[in-house]
Design a protein around this motif. Structure first.
Motif, short mmCIF file in Angstrom:
data_model
loop_
_atom_site.label_atom_id
_atom_site.label_comp_id
_atom_site.label_asym_id
_atom_site.label_seq_id
_atom_site.Cartn_x
_atom_site.Cartn_y
_atom_site.Cartn_z
N THR A 153 -2.09 4.91 11.49
CA THR A 153 -1.79 3.83 10.55
C THR A 153 -0.57 3.03 11.01
O THR A 153 -0.55 1.80 10.93
CB THR A 153 -1.54 4.41 9.15
N GLU B 65 -2.23 -4.36 0.11
CA GLU B 65 -2.09 -5.09 1.37
C GLU B 65 -2.11 -6.60 1.16
O GLU B 65 -1.53 -7.35 1.94
CB GLU B 65 -3.21 -4.67 2.33
N GLU C 90 -0.91 0.41 1.69
CA GLU C 90 -2.32 0.39 1.32
C GLU C 90 -2.95 1.78 1.47
O GLU C 90 -3.74 2.21 0.62
CB GLU C 90 -3.08 -0.62 2.20
N GLU D 149 2.49 -3.17 5.07
CA GLU D 149 1.17 -3.42 4.48
C GLU D 149 0.24 -2.24 4.69
O GLU D 149 -0.44 -1.78 3.76
CB GLU D 149 0.57 -4.68 5.11
N LYS D 150 0.17 -1.76 5.92
CA LYS D 150 -0.77 -0.68 6.24
C LYS D 150 -0.41 0.62 5.54
O LYS D 150 -1.26 1.29 4.94
CB LYS D 150 -0.81 -0.46 7.76
N GLY E 112 -1.49 0.79 13.93
CA GLY E 112 -2.26 -0.34 13.44
C GLY E 112 -1.37 -1.40 12.80
O GLY E 112 -1.56 -2.59 13.01
N GLY E 113 -0.38 -0.95 12.02
CA GLY E 113 0.55 -1.88 11.40
C GLY E 113 1.41 -2.61 12.41
O GLY E 113 1.67 -3.82 12.27
#
Length: 309
Positions: free
Chosen positions: A7, A281, A269, A265-266, A10-11
């Protein structure tokens, strides 16, 4: 631990793409002292130009190589953005030197609507694709370190590396070159910069050209991910919280702000969303930006304005 790192990565990768769009706002603000509402339209216009020329060049020349067609389309789109920068300076900015910030702001709104309309006229209004050959299939990494490994999106990783390289080059440009120092001087005081011989018109052309190249790279990446359509201009709205968080005058601030918002955000969420019904998000970045406006309106790295009476 593996899922958390997945995660987090990804962020970070999404955050670099936010930073790239936010960088366009910072460049224009540093040179003219105005928030450029045309940045989203520039991203759209550049992406449309590259998408359409990558289709037209093989049809016109018979070239079958996708790489050659994409490189040629990128160069042509870059040249078009240079022409746009020259026209903007010659027909708009040159006549607004030393005007109020609100006047320049309205000028950028007019430029935004013009570019959106001209883009539709020249390139059409359908949904187009940009295929630059970036792999879209995710891969598993660190399988020997973490159970089950970490799933990494190859396209996001390559896009983040491209964005990071461009941001690093622009940071060096601003800090180490005479033109970069002249840009900072113009941003501080137009009249003072002119008084010591800095040509304001040439500086504005340069910075709009650089912002155009940034918009082209951002449009290429986002167009590859989402397709080139007129909703692409709204990607600039995702970068607004980034410049508020990092500071309108700071290139490093755009980078750090984008990474913070992308990761925030990631993580919110994934770890908080299931407990509150999801959707965090969508609004996380804007709430964070609002908090910063209340507590530190100049952002993390922005210059604090002190008025002496």
């Amino acid at each position: 631990m593996g899922f958390f790192l997945e995660t987090l990565f990804g962020g970070l990768m999404v955050g670099m793409l936010y930073s790239l769009v936010a960088l366009g706002f910072v460049l224009i603000f540093k040179a003219s002292g105005v928030f450029n509402f045309a940045q989203g339209a520039m991203v759209l216009f550049a992406a449309l130009a590259m998408a359409r020329f990558s289709e037209w060049i093989p049809a016109w020349t018979g070239v079958q190589s996708k790489l050659v067609a994409n490189v040629a389309a990128f160069l042509i789109a870059g040249a078009i953005m240079f022409v746009v920068a020259w026209v903007v300076e010659r027909l708009v900015l040159r006549h607004l030197v030393n005007q109020e910030g609100a006047t320049l702001l309205m000028a950028t709104l007019g430029i935004a609507y013009f570019l959106e309309g001209m883009g539709q006229t020249l390139f059409g209004n359908s949904i187009y694709k940009i295929d630059v050959g970036m792999p879209k299939d995710p891969v598993m990494a660190f399988e020997s370190t973490f159970q089950g490994g970490i799933l990494i999106n190859q396209e996001d990783l390559i896009a983040a590396l491209i964005a990071a390289a461009l941001v690093a080059l622009l940071s060096l440009f601003f800090q180490k070159t005479s033109t970069g120092r002249a840009l900072r001087a113009v941003a501080d005081d137009h009249q003072a910069a002119q008084s010591i011989g800095i040509p304001l018109g040439r500086i504005w052309v340069i910075v709009w050209c650089v912002a155009g190249v940034v918009a082209l790279v951002a449009g290429m990446i986002w167009g590859s991910k989402l397709g080139v359509q007129f909703s692409l201009s709204t990607v600039a709205l995702r970068a607004l919280p980034v410049v508020i968080l990092g500071g309108l005058t700071s290139v490093p601030g755009a980078i750090i702000g984008g990474l913070i918002i992308g990761v925030g955000e990631k993580l919110s969420e994934v770890y908080i969303g299931p407990h509150v019904g999801g959707g965090i998000e969508i609004w996380f970045a804007y709430v964070l930006a609002l908090l910063f406006l209340l507590v530190r309106p100049q952002g993390l790295f922005g210059e604090k304005i002190i008025d002496r009476v």
